[in-house]
Design a protein around this motif. Sequence first.
Motif, mmCIF file in Angstrom:
data_model
loop_
_atom_site.group_PDB
_atom_site.id
_atom_site.type_symbol
_atom_site.label_atom_id
_atom_site.label_comp_id
_atom_site.label_asym_id
_atom_site.label_seq_id
_atom_site.Cartn_x
_atom_site.Cartn_y
_atom_site.Cartn_z
ATOM 1 N N THR A 58 23.019 20.568 51.727
ATOM 2 C CA THR A 58 24.246 21.351 51.829
ATOM 3 C C THR A 58 24.166 22.335 52.989
ATOM 4 N N LYS A 59 25.239 22.417 53.751
ATOM 5 C CA LYS A 59 25.311 23.324 54.900
ATOM 6 C C LYS A 59 26.224 24.515 54.638
ATOM 7 N N GLU A 60 27.046 24.412 53.575
ATOM 8 C CA GLU A 60 28.023 25.459 53.318
ATOM 9 C C GLU A 60 28.218 25.614 51.811
ATOM 10 N N VAL A 61 28.194 26.864 51.349
ATOM 11 C CA VAL A 61 28.476 27.195 49.955
ATOM 12 C C VAL A 61 29.695 28.105 49.960
ATOM 13 N N ILE A 62 30.730 27.710 49.215
ATOM 14 C CA ILE A 62 31.965 28.488 49.189
ATOM 15 C C ILE A 62 32.302 28.857 47.743
ATOM 16 N N PHE A 63 32.361 30.157 47.470
ATOM 17 C CA PHE A 63 32.841 30.648 46.182
ATOM 18 C C PHE A 63 34.352 30.801 46.305
ATOM 19 N N ILE A 64 35.100 30.217 45.372
ATOM 20 C CA ILE A 64 36.557 30.319 45.407
ATOM 21 C C ILE A 64 37.056 30.809 44.058
ATOM 22 N N SER A 65 37.735 31.939 44.089
ATOM 23 C CA SER A 65 38.363 32.468 42.892
ATOM 24 C C SER A 65 39.845 32.145 42.970
ATOM 25 N N VAL A 66 40.341 31.416 41.984
ATOM 26 C CA VAL A 66 41.750 31.035 41.957
ATOM 27 C C VAL A 66 42.508 32.088 41.173
ATOM 28 N N LYS A 67 43.451 32.717 41.834
ATOM 29 C CA LYS A 67 44.266 33.741 41.192
ATOM 30 C C LYS A 67 45.530 33.087 40.659
ATOM 31 N N ASP A 68 45.729 33.187 39.362
ATOM 32 C CA ASP A 68 46.900 32.606 38.718
ATOM 33 C C ASP A 68 47.811 33.740 38.282
ATOM 34 N N ASN A 69 48.901 33.952 39.007
ATOM 35 C CA ASN A 69 49.823 35.046 38.695
ATOM 36 C C ASN A 69 50.592 34.816 37.403
ATOM 37 N N ASN A 70 50.614 33.576 36.909
ATOM 38 C CA ASN A 70 51.309 33.277 35.655
ATOM 39 C C ASN A 70 50.447 33.552 34.429
ATOM 40 N N LEU A 71 49.156 33.793 34.657
ATOM 41 C CA LEU A 71 48.230 34.008 33.562
ATOM 42 C C LEU A 71 48.128 35.493 33.260
ATOM 43 N N GLU A 72 48.328 35.842 31.992
ATOM 44 C CA GLU A 72 48.191 37.242 31.600
ATOM 45 C C GLU A 72 46.728 37.629 31.641
ATOM 46 N N THR A 73 46.470 38.824 32.147
ATOM 47 C CA THR A 73 45.109 39.318 32.195
ATOM 48 C C THR A 73 44.859 40.178 30.967
ATOM 49 N N ASN A 74 44.194 39.605 30.005
ATOM 50 C CA ASN A 74 43.816 40.338 28.804
ATOM 51 C C ASN A 74 42.327 40.605 28.857
ATOM 52 N N ILE A 75 41.969 41.856 29.046
ATOM 53 C CA ILE A 75 40.567 42.218 29.079
ATOM 54 C C ILE A 75 40.128 42.513 27.651
ATOM 55 N N PRO A 76 39.184 41.722 27.136
ATOM 56 C CA PRO A 76 38.758 41.947 25.743
ATOM 57 C C PRO A 76 37.999 43.260 25.593
ATOM 58 N N GLU A 77 38.172 43.871 24.487
ATOM 59 C CA GLU A 77 37.465 45.108 24.184
ATOM 60 C C GLU A 77 36.214 44.731 23.393
ATOM 61 N N TRP A 78 35.112 44.556 24.108
ATOM 62 C CA TRP A 78 33.873 44.085 23.488
ATOM 63 C C TRP A 78 33.263 45.107 22.551
ATOM 64 N N THR A 79 33.575 46.359 22.773
ATOM 65 C CA THR A 79 32.986 47.387 21.925
ATOM 66 C C THR A 79 33.952 47.818 20.823
ATOM 67 N N GLY A 80 34.938 46.987 20.546
ATOM 68 C CA GLY A 80 35.966 47.321 19.557
ATOM 69 C C GLY A 80 35.442 47.475 18.145
ATOM 70 N N THR A 81 34.469 46.668 17.746
ATOM 71 C CA THR A 81 33.936 46.804 16.401
ATOM 72 C C THR A 81 32.613 47.549 16.472
ATOM 73 N N ASN A 82 32.307 48.229 15.413
ATOM 74 C CA ASN A 82 31.073 49.007 15.378
ATOM 75 C C ASN A 82 29.850 48.097 15.521
ATOM 76 N N ARG A 83 29.888 46.936 14.875
ATOM 77 C CA ARG A 83 28.754 46.007 14.955
ATOM 78 C C ARG A 83 28.533 45.520 16.388
ATOM 79 N N THR A 84 29.622 45.181 17.097
ATOM 80 C CA THR A 84 29.509 44.735 18.482
ATOM 81 C C THR A 84 28.931 45.857 19.342
ATOM 82 N N LYS A 85 29.399 47.072 19.139
ATOM 83 C CA LYS A 85 28.883 48.211 19.904
ATOM 84 C C LYS A 85 27.392 48.406 19.634
ATOM 85 N N GLN A 86 26.973 48.293 18.392
ATOM 86 C CA GLN A 86 25.554 48.432 18.053
ATOM 87 C C GLN A 86 24.726 47.336 18.721
#
Length: 149
Positions: A58-86
């Motif tokens: 391989t001579k070239e490595v390309i990282f490509i992030s596809v931005k989908d404007n139709n997709l809602e961006t829901n950021i999960p709250e990983w620390t939402g439950t006490n057990r997950t936070k612990q």
Amino acid sequence: MKNTLIICNCNQSLPFIIKALDKKRDEVSVISGYQPYIVHPYDSLLRTIIMATHQHDTKEVIFISVKDNNLETNIPEWTGTNRTKQTIDLMNYTLNNQEADFGSWLGEQDVHEMLRKSIQYVKQHPLLPANVNVKGLIWEDENIIETAS
């Protein structure tokens, strides 16, 4: 010969991306996943990239992030439950002097920053052949936007 490796988070846009890059399908290897980023120095994606650069010349490595404007961006709250936070607190304690915070590893990140970090991880790896070009792109509305390289 597959001399370009594309790491991306898409399947549907891939033929259009390959055409926009002025590549032929038989010149390209593709690694597709949920997010096209390397999150730490021992990431399995980084290992796969190193292996591919040697096996396919391989001579070239390309990282490509596809931005989908139709997709809602829901950021999960990983620390939402006490057990997950612990659990996250325990993992952070276990990793105590490591660079990464486990909670932020799970969260959404700035696309440009994640591409920049991914490029740096690959470029700085001692097993990457010196002649491999590494860059990051964002695919949005059928246009390529170059980001950090």
